[in-house]
Motif scaffolding. Structure first.
Motif, PDB file in Angstrom:
ATOM      1  N   GLY A 132      92.298  35.037  25.364  1.00 57.07           N
ATOM      2  CA  GLY A 132      93.487  34.352  24.878  1.00 57.07           C
ATOM      3  C   GLY A 132      94.585  35.236  24.331  1.00 57.07           C
ATOM      4  N   ASP A 133      94.360  36.551  24.262  1.00 56.01           N
ATOM      5  CA  ASP A 133      95.402  37.442  23.747  1.00 56.01           C
ATOM      6  C   ASP A 133      96.484  37.676  24.794  1.00 56.01           C
ATOM      7  N   SER A 134      97.683  37.979  24.339  1.00 54.42           N
ATOM      8  CA  SER A 134      98.727  38.424  25.250  1.00 54.42           C
ATOM      9  C   SER A 134      98.435  39.871  25.632  1.00 54.42           C
ATOM     10  N   ALA A 135      99.128  40.397  26.641  1.00 55.86           N
ATOM     11  CA  ALA A 135      98.912  41.783  27.043  1.00 55.86           C
ATOM     12  C   ALA A 135      99.220  42.734  25.895  1.00 55.86           C
ATOM     13  N   ASP A 136     100.309  42.472  25.166  1.00 50.81           N
ATOM     14  CA  ASP A 136     100.668  43.334  24.025  1.00 50.81           C
ATOM     15  C   ASP A 136      99.585  43.304  22.946  1.00 50.81           C
ATOM     16  N   GLN A 137      99.089  42.116  22.644  1.00 48.91           N
ATOM     17  CA  GLN A 137      98.038  41.998  21.627  1.00 48.91           C
ATOM     18  C   GLN A 137      96.766  42.720  22.064  1.00 48.91           C
ATOM     19  N   ALA A 138      96.435  42.575  23.356  1.00 52.15           N
ATOM     20  CA  ALA A 138      95.228  43.215  23.883  1.00 52.15           C
ATOM     21  C   ALA A 138      95.322  44.731  23.782  1.00 52.15           C
ATOM     22  N   VAL A 139      96.477  45.280  24.122  1.00 53.62           N
ATOM     23  CA  VAL A 139      96.663  46.734  24.084  1.00 53.62           C
ATOM     24  C   VAL A 139      96.649  47.243  22.642  1.00 53.62           C
ATOM     25  N   GLN A 140      97.215  46.482  21.725  1.00 54.64           N
ATOM     26  CA  GLN A 140      97.237  46.887  20.318  1.00 54.64           C
ATOM     27  C   GLN A 140      95.833  46.980  19.723  1.00 54.64           C
ATOM     28  N   LYS A 141      94.874  46.268  20.293  1.00 57.20           N
ATOM     29  CA  LYS A 141      93.505  46.282  19.777  1.00 57.20           C
ATOM     30  C   LYS A 141      92.700  47.492  20.252  1.00 57.20           C
ATOM     31  N   LEU A 142      93.231  48.236  21.225  1.00 60.20           N
ATOM     32  CA  LEU A 142      92.492  49.380  21.759  1.00 60.20           C
ATOM     33  C   LEU A 142      92.386  50.488  20.721  1.00 60.20           C
ATOM     34  N   ARG A 143      91.201  51.102  20.637  1.00 60.65           N
ATOM     35  CA  ARG A 143      90.966  52.232  19.748  1.00 60.65           C
ATOM     36  C   ARG A 143      90.264  53.341  20.529  1.00 60.65           C
ATOM     37  N   PRO A 144      90.808  54.580  20.482  1.00 59.34           N
ATOM     38  CA  PRO A 144      92.023  54.951  19.769  1.00 59.34           C
ATOM     39  C   PRO A 144      93.253  54.303  20.385  1.00 59.34           C
ATOM     40  N   PRO A 145      94.360  54.226  19.633  1.00 56.67           N
ATOM     41  CA  PRO A 145      95.550  53.566  20.152  1.00 56.67           C
ATOM     42  C   PRO A 145      96.038  54.200  21.444  1.00 56.67           C
ATOM     43  N   LEU A 146      96.660  53.383  22.281  1.00 54.89           N
ATOM     44  CA  LEU A 146      97.198  53.864  23.541  1.00 54.89           C
ATOM     45  C   LEU A 146      98.386  54.774  23.265  1.00 54.89           C
ATOM     46  N   PHE A 147      98.425  55.921  23.920  1.00 59.21           N
ATOM     47  CA  PHE A 147      99.534  56.854  23.764  1.00 59.21           C
ATOM     48  C   PHE A 147     100.802  56.189  24.291  1.00 59.21           C
ATOM     49  N   PHE A 148     101.880  56.234  23.481  1.00 55.89           N
ATOM     50  CA  PHE A 148     103.084  55.455  23.810  1.00 55.89           C
ATOM     51  C   PHE A 148     103.658  55.801  25.179  1.00 55.89           C
ATOM     52  N   ALA A 149     103.504  57.063  25.607  1.00 52.68           N
ATOM     53  CA  ALA A 149     104.115  57.484  26.866  1.00 52.68           C
ATOM     54  C   ALA A 149     103.471  56.827  28.090  1.00 52.68           C
ATOM     55  N   VAL A 150     102.204  56.402  27.965  1.00 53.58           N
ATOM     56  CA  VAL A 150     101.533  55.804  29.119  1.00 53.58           C
ATOM     57  C   VAL A 150     101.471  54.281  29.032  1.00 53.58           C
ATOM     58  N   LYS A 151     102.009  53.712  27.936  1.00 49.74           N
ATOM     59  CA  LYS A 151     101.912  52.258  27.763  1.00 49.74           C
ATOM     60  C   LYS A 151     102.557  51.466  28.897  1.00 49.74           C
ATOM     61  N   PRO A 152     103.769  51.823  29.375  1.00 51.34           N
ATOM     62  CA  PRO A 152     104.360  51.052  30.477  1.00 51.34           C
ATOM     63  C   PRO A 152     103.471  51.008  31.719  1.00 51.34           C
ATOM     64  N   ALA A 153     102.909  52.174  32.085  1.00 51.36           N
ATOM     65  CA  ALA A 153     102.035  52.222  33.259  1.00 51.36           C
ATOM     66  C   ALA A 153     100.773  51.412  33.021  1.00 51.36           C
ATOM     67  N   PHE A 154     100.223  51.506  31.820  1.00 49.37           N
ATOM     68  CA  PHE A 154      98.993  50.772  31.494  1.00 49.37           C
ATOM     69  C   PHE A 154      99.233  49.263  31.582  1.00 49.37           C
ATOM     70  N   MET A 155     100.368  48.792  31.080  1.00 53.19           N
ATOM     71  CA  MET A 155     100.685  47.370  31.127  1.00 53.19           C
ATOM     72  C   MET A 155     100.815  46.889  32.569  1.00 53.19           C
ATOM     73  N   ALA A 156     101.431  47.728  33.412  1.00 50.83           N
ATOM     74  CA  ALA A 156     101.562  47.374  34.828  1.00 50.83           C
ATOM     75  C   ALA A 156     100.197  47.326  35.503  1.00 50.83           C
ATOM     76  N   GLN A 157      99.309  48.235  35.102  1.00 53.64           N
ATOM     77  CA  GLN A 157      97.965  48.253  35.682  1.00 53.64           C
ATOM     78  C   GLN A 157      97.175  47.013  35.281  1.00 53.64           C
ATOM     79  N   LEU A 158      97.384  46.536  34.069  1.00 52.83           N
ATOM     80  CA  LEU A 158      96.717  45.301  33.637  1.00 52.83           C
ATOM     81  C   LEU A 158      97.108  44.121  34.527  1.00 52.83           C
TER      82      LEU A 158
END
Length: 347
Positions: free
Chosen positions: A267-293
């Motif tokens: 039920g989480d949004s993509a942003d919420q799901a990514v924010q829960k990742l530990r260690p946090p996702l490196f900001f530079a790869v976040k756009p690519a990671f979101m597209a991969q999701l």
């Protein structure tokens, strides 16, 4: 002899005098070399001393199989034990190793360094069954073992790491022990004695060589960029990356995608799901990671994880062309991602 896990550290510090030969093997070439050097220095202080150390290659034994036995039987001209080292050992050198173990004179220590060997390997069986020999496995550092290596290395420089920094390093290191220590030493020198490494420090300084190459390969595969994945793989192999380290890096990336996809399925949004990742996702790869999701549904992520695990098992099989297996698997996943992207509905 076959050493138990709790016997290995003590053996490395002080090999028993009756042991004539040691086989050190495993997919982590850096750890193999580190263990080999530590054992070698219990016999000879200067490993570059040509009078005390004989460095051989499988090619030497192919031309003259008895060479290793002759070197093992030789008496040191300057006193003390001699050291005989053979790098790149495979099952092909088993008969020569048997000759060395059978040498009647001399008290040299013979050390063989090898890659991954299956339980049915003839060379491994020889060293596990002989009372005057020992076999030491060197598996890729991961989990608690990698955590311990990181803490030990930083502690030697009187440096600590924050929990987030430690988690980041556990995820980005471990493919090769020598590279791991080199990256950690660089971080420790930057932080300085008595300092604490933060997540930002670790992201800036750790993994800008082999680990960065592994990250780039994982991103290219998940992005479906077949040309980039192939180019990065070939460059990585040329720089010394091994197939299992590459597969594990891509596996870790897909595990994070799967974890985020699982949060979204709950039920989480993509942003919420990514924010829960530990260690946090490196900001530079976040756009690519979101597209991969968006490109990788959770069912296909499960299949990808299975393919990667199966490829690692195949790479550990004696005689298997591991670079080819890894390449075919990763380029196959990249192709699957590219097809999934073209089929994805417009948003």
């Amino acid at each position: 002899m076959k050493l138990k896990s709790n016997e290995i550290a003590g053996f490395i510090r002080r090999p028993p005098e009756h042991v004539r030969a040691v086989l050190i093997y495993g997919p982590d070439g850096g750890q193999v070399r580190e263990v080999s050097d530590r054992i070698a220095k219990t016999v000879v202080e200067d490993l570059s001393d040509p009078f005390q150390v004989a460095d051989l290659t499988p090619e030497n034994l192919k031309e003259e199989p008895s060479r290793i036995a002759d070197e093992a039987a030789a008496i040191s001209l300057t006193g003390g034990r001699r050291l005989v080292r053979l790098r790149g050992a495979t099952d092909v050198v088993t008969p020569a190793a048997e000759l060395a173990l059978g040498a009647e004179t001399g008290d040299s220590l013979v050390i063989l360094e090898a890659g991954a060997l299956e339980a049915r390997s003839k060379l491994r069986k020889l060293f596990e069954s002989e009372s005057r020999a020992a076999a030491i496995p060197c598996y890729l550092d991961s989990g608690a073992g990698l955590d311990a290596v990181i803490r030990e290395t930083l502690s030697a420089f009187e440096v600590r790491a924050t929990p987030d920094a430690l988690a980041y390093m556990v995820e980005h290191l471990g493919g090769d022990r020598r590279i791991t220590r080199s990256e950690l030493e660089k971080l420790a020198l930057y932080v300085g004695p008595g300092g604490e490494a933060t997540l930002q420090d670790a992201q800036q300084l750790v993994g800008d060589s082999s680990a960065l190459a592994l990250d780039q390969i994982a991103l290219a595969v998940a992005n479906g960029d077949i040309a980039a994945a192939d180019r990065l793989l070939q460059r990585g192999y040329a720089d010394g990356l091994n197939a299992i380290a590459v597969l594990r890096a891509v596996l870790r990336h897909f595990q994070r995608l799967h974890k985020a996809a699982s949060h979204m399925a709950a039920g989480d949004s993509a942003d919420q799901a990514v924010q829960k990742l530990r260690p946090p996702l490196f900001f530079a790869v976040k756009p690519a990671f979101m597209a991969q999701l968006r490109a990788w549904p959770i069912q296909r992520l499960r299949l990808a994880l299975s393919r990667l695990a199966e490829a690692e098992t195949q790479c550990k099989s004696t005689g298997t062309p591991d670079l080819s297996v890894a390449g075919q698997t990763l380029l196959g996943l990249a192709y699957s991602a590219s097809r999934g992207r073209t089929r994805a509905p417009a948003r």
